[in-house]
Scaffold this motif. Structure first.
Motif, PDB file in Angstrom:
ATOM      1  N   VAL A 119      21.278  59.161  34.552  1.00  0.00           N
ATOM      2  CA  VAL A 119      22.596  58.552  34.382  1.00  0.00           C
ATOM      3  C   VAL A 119      23.090  58.888  32.985  1.00  0.00           C
ATOM      4  CG1 VAL A 119      23.937  56.406  34.357  1.00  0.00           C
ATOM      5  CG2 VAL A 119      22.020  56.657  35.955  1.00  0.00           C
ATOM      6  N   GLU A 135      26.437  58.302  30.357  1.00  0.00           N
ATOM      7  CA  GLU A 135      27.641  57.512  30.121  1.00  0.00           C
ATOM      8  C   GLU A 135      28.432  58.137  28.977  1.00  0.00           C
ATOM      9  OE1 GLU A 135      28.893  53.003  28.645  1.00  0.00           O
ATOM     10  OE2 GLU A 135      26.883  53.382  29.437  1.00  0.00           O
ATOM     11  N   ARG A 145      26.036  59.713  37.653  1.00  0.00           N
ATOM     12  CA  ARG A 145      24.677  59.450  38.139  1.00  0.00           C
ATOM     13  C   ARG A 145      24.323  60.488  39.178  1.00  0.00           C
ATOM     14  NH1 ARG A 145      21.978  55.948  42.096  1.00  0.00           N
ATOM     15  NH2 ARG A 145      24.013  55.305  42.951  1.00  0.00           N
ATOM     16  N   ARG A 146      23.107  61.018  39.053  1.00  0.00           N
ATOM     17  CA  ARG A 146      22.657  62.017  40.016  1.00  0.00           C
ATOM     18  C   ARG A 146      21.194  61.770  40.331  1.00  0.00           C
ATOM     19  NH1 ARG A 146      22.669  68.637  39.679  1.00  0.00           N
ATOM     20  NH2 ARG A 146      23.245  69.015  41.854  1.00  0.00           N
ATOM     21  N   THR A 147      20.860  61.868  41.598  1.00  0.00           N
ATOM     22  CA  THR A 147      19.485  61.643  42.035  1.00  0.00           C
ATOM     23  C   THR A 147      18.967  62.879  42.755  1.00  0.00           C
ATOM     24  OG1 THR A 147      20.179  60.721  44.170  1.00  0.00           O
ATOM     25  CG2 THR A 147      19.936  59.173  42.325  1.00  0.00           C
ATOM     26  N   ASP A 186      30.788  55.501  40.198  1.00  0.00           N
ATOM     27  CA  ASP A 186      30.366  54.848  41.449  1.00  0.00           C
ATOM     28  C   ASP A 186      31.028  55.420  42.700  1.00  0.00           C
ATOM     29  OD1 ASP A 186      28.507  53.146  40.319  1.00  0.00           O
ATOM     30  OD2 ASP A 186      30.010  51.624  39.850  1.00  0.00           O
ATOM     31  N   SER A 217      20.161  57.865  30.530  1.00  0.00           N
ATOM     32  CA  SER A 217      19.054  57.119  31.129  1.00  0.00           C
ATOM     33  C   SER A 217      18.343  58.028  32.126  1.00  0.00           C
ATOM     34  CB  SER A 217      19.577  55.862  31.824  1.00  0.00           C
ATOM     35  OG  SER A 217      18.522  55.175  32.489  1.00  0.00           O
ATOM     36  N   TRP A 275      27.229  60.841  41.779  1.00  0.00           N
ATOM     37  CA  TRP A 275      28.313  59.865  41.737  1.00  0.00           C
ATOM     38  C   TRP A 275      29.037  59.975  40.393  1.00  0.00           C
ATOM     39  CZ3 TRP A 275      23.587  59.162  43.789  1.00  0.00           C
ATOM     40  CH2 TRP A 275      23.484  58.681  45.096  1.00  0.00           C
ATOM     41  N   ASP A 288      15.516  55.743  27.831  1.00  0.00           N
ATOM     42  CA  ASP A 288      16.893  55.301  27.632  1.00  0.00           C
ATOM     43  C   ASP A 288      17.306  55.649  26.205  1.00  0.00           C
ATOM     44  OD1 ASP A 288      17.578  53.706  30.160  1.00  0.00           O
ATOM     45  OD2 ASP A 288      15.663  52.825  29.551  1.00  0.00           O
ATOM     46  N   ILE A 311      30.879  57.261  33.971  1.00  0.00           N
ATOM     47  CA  ILE A 311      29.444  57.125  34.239  1.00  0.00           C
ATOM     48  C   ILE A 311      29.085  58.105  35.352  1.00  0.00           C
ATOM     49  CG2 ILE A 311      27.600  55.600  35.011  1.00  0.00           C
ATOM     50  CD1 ILE A 311      29.165  53.264  33.858  1.00  0.00           C
ATOM     51  N   VAL A 334      22.370  66.147  35.408  1.00  0.00           N
ATOM     52  CA  VAL A 334      23.412  65.175  35.760  1.00  0.00           C
ATOM     53  C   VAL A 334      24.806  65.783  35.606  1.00  0.00           C
ATOM     54  CG1 VAL A 334      23.803  64.088  33.494  1.00  0.00           C
ATOM     55  CG2 VAL A 334      23.975  62.707  35.576  1.00  0.00           C
ATOM     56  N   GLU A 392      16.131  60.186  38.894  1.00  0.00           N
ATOM     57  CA  GLU A 392      17.510  59.782  38.636  1.00  0.00           C
ATOM     58  C   GLU A 392      17.855  59.983  37.166  1.00  0.00           C
ATOM     59  OE1 GLU A 392      19.816  55.952  40.038  1.00  0.00           O
ATOM     60  OE2 GLU A 392      18.808  55.514  38.136  1.00  0.00           O
TER      61      GLU A 392
END
Length: 549
Positions: free
Chosen positions: A65, A67, A94-96, A109, A6, A106, A17, A92, A45, A63
């Motif tokens: 994400v 998975e 996630r990187r911003t 989470d 994503s 993350w 997506d 999962i 990511v 961002e």
């Protein structure tokens, strides 16, 4: 396996997506449409250096994400646990990134470092392009690729253990030689210091105990005169004498006094008893505080000796016992001399022999695996239209190290009678791509949990060769998840899942869009790849033919 990607507000992508699946996943689109942006975002990511990290113009944050599905025993869980992060059947990431370049990441989470992302990436994804300098073109990686094909972890572990044992033995010998040389240079000093400390034999905590006893003995000297006067005042020349005289006088008149002086006699008797007790107490105390004759002198002599040696050697008094042991050890090393070095030399020789044997066993494993790999590569090169090429894995003697003493190099001869040589000097771009693909097919069964990404690996090939590349990628997709960025319609037609990457311009703003294609859309996209801007019915028919296989 990569299940989903994503993307929000990264470079030219406002929102995308993608739901990836097992097998061969293909991404197509015109040159400059933004296919590389997708790989950059995935690299971002995963913490890859130099990949992505640019926020879309006007956005407050970018961002990405990703998975992943993790089967039981997947090595990514080991990385997560080592980093103190939650593990399990899915991961999962996630990187911003903000416009000022600040990045946060993350994993499941929980906050994660870039180093953790990269460590996870090594267990999740393997990227290959036409210039695969990490593998085929870098001879330093050939040995690791051959070891991956051989799958004999025990032989490799034995060599690493033997190398560590050898390194420890060599270090012990070098340290002993250094100690012996240093001790030999100062033999007279070491011998004198060891004898001096050995004779004194200081003990831990002795200095403060001696100091306390010295203070007590010196205090006793100051009060001894007063105690003597007290004893004199209590004795026959003091209080005791007059009382005895008084008692004799009273006893002389007691008979005539008919009991009148008896109470006085009793009182004097009690007084004499108390005076005697007081004298005994003072005498005992005087004996205790005075100590034995000469004790103060002996205590001071030893205290000053300990402090003098401590100053001489520039250590604390309590450090003298350890210093004494150190000098004694140095003296023993000198006394043992070459005998001690001989034992360590023998240990090094034994470690060398152990390493040589383990390295020889690993070398045999590698040579056997090299023959199997060459045979497997020959079988893979034929359908890739390289049936006349010869791939050879050379295993020669190299410098000893923790991974053995073999030098491994992949060489090729692309035409009969032509000399063999390193891949990057012999193979053309298209040939190199096919060699890489063949090698990955040979190794795919040994890395089933990796998502293999090929970035335009089919560049420079076309026609029947491109079709052969597509078929081998399709076969590779049956063993592992494969993601291919391609301009070849023959390759695209072999995909089980197809995405198209394109650009749109609205109100002067360029956007990259990504669409999953159904059967009808795939026909149109492959026809475009065949015909160009003007799609004809002939191109559509050819596209249907390619898709039919």
């Amino acid at each position: 396996m990569l299940r989903a990607l994503s993307i929000r507000d990264m470079v030219l992508i406002e929102a995308a997506d993608l739901d990836f699946r097992p097998g061969l996943n293909v991404l197509t689109g015109e040159t400059g449409a933004g296919k590389s942006i997708l790989l950059d975002c995935l690299g971002f990511v995963l913490g890859w250096r130099g990949r992505g990290g640019e926020v879309r113009s006007g956005a407050s944050q970018g961002e990405v994400v990703a998975e992943f599905a993790l089967p039981d025993g997947h090595p990514a869980n080991n990385v997560l646990e080592a980093a103190g992060l939650p593990s399990g059947p899915e991961l999962i990431l996630r990187r911003t990134v903000s416009p000022d370049g600040r990045r946060q990441a993350w994993a499941n989470d929980r906050r994660a470092t870039t180093e953790t992302l990269r460590a996870l990436s090594d267990t999740l994804v393997e990227l290959h392009g036409q210039q695969d300098d990490r593998g085929l073109l870098d001879a330093r990686g050939h040995r690791a690729l051959l070891d991956a094909f051989a799958t004999d972890e025990a032989a490799l572990a034995a060599v690493r253990s033997a190398w560590a044992d050898r390194a420890a033995a060599v270090a012990a010998l070098a340290a002993a030689r250094d100690r012996l040389a240093a001790a030999a240079r100062d033999r007279d000093f070491v011998s004198h210091a060891a004898g001096e400390l050995g004779e004194l034999a200081p003990e831990p905590g002795e200095e403060p105990a001696l100091d306390a006893r010295r203070r007590a003995l010196r205090a006793a000297e100051r009060i001894r005169d007063d105690l003597g006067h007290a004893m004199q005042a209590l004795g026959p020349d003091g209080a005791e004498g007059p009382l005895l005289q008084a008692m004799r006088w009273l006893e002389a008149v007691a008979a005539e006094a008919e009991g009148a002086v008896d109470p006085a006699l009793d009182a004097i008797g009690r007084a004499l008893a108390e005076i005697g007790e007081a004298g005994s107490t003072v005498d005992r105390f005087l004996t205790d505080v005075a100590g034995e004759p000469g004790e103060l002198e002996r205590v001071e002599e030893r205290l000053f000796a300990i402090r003098g040696l401590a100053r001489k050697h520039q250590v604390g008094p309590d450090d003298l016992p350890a210093l004494a042991e150190d000098f004694a050890e140095r003296l023993r090393a000198l006394d043992e001399g070459e005998e001690g070095l001989g034992r360590l030399d023998a240990a090094v020789a034994a470690a060398d022999a152990g390493y040589a044997a383990a390295a020889a066993r690993l070398g045999a494993v590698r040579r056997t695996a090299a023959k199997r790999l060459d045979t497997a590569m020959a079988a893979e090169l034929k359908p890739l239209k390289l049936e006349r090429a010869v791939f050879a894995t050379e295993v020669d003697a190299g410098d000893p190290g923790p991974d053995g003493s073999d030098r491994v190099r992949f060489t090729v001869a692309t035409n009969p009678g032509a000399p063999s040589g390193p891949l990057d000097r012999i193979a053309s771009g298209g040939e190199l791509s096919r060699f890489l693909l063949a090698l990955k097919v040979c190794l795919s069964a040994r890395a089933p949990d990796l998502t293999l990404i090929f970035d335009e690996i089919d560049r420079g090939v076309g026609g029947a060769t491109a079709d052969a590349v597509g078929r081998r990628l399709q076969a590779l997709g049956r063993e592992a998840q494969v993601l291919v960025v391609t301009h070849s319609p023959q390759v695209a037609a072999r995909g089980a899942h197809h995405w198209q990457v394109g650009k749109t311009v609205a109100k002067g703003v360029t956007r990259t869009r990504i669409e999953a294609l159904g059967e009808a859309e795939r026909v149109e996209e492959i026809a475009r790849m065949l015909a160009g801007d003007t799609i004809t019915e002939e191109a559509r028919a050819a596209a249907r033919s390619l898709l039919a296989g």
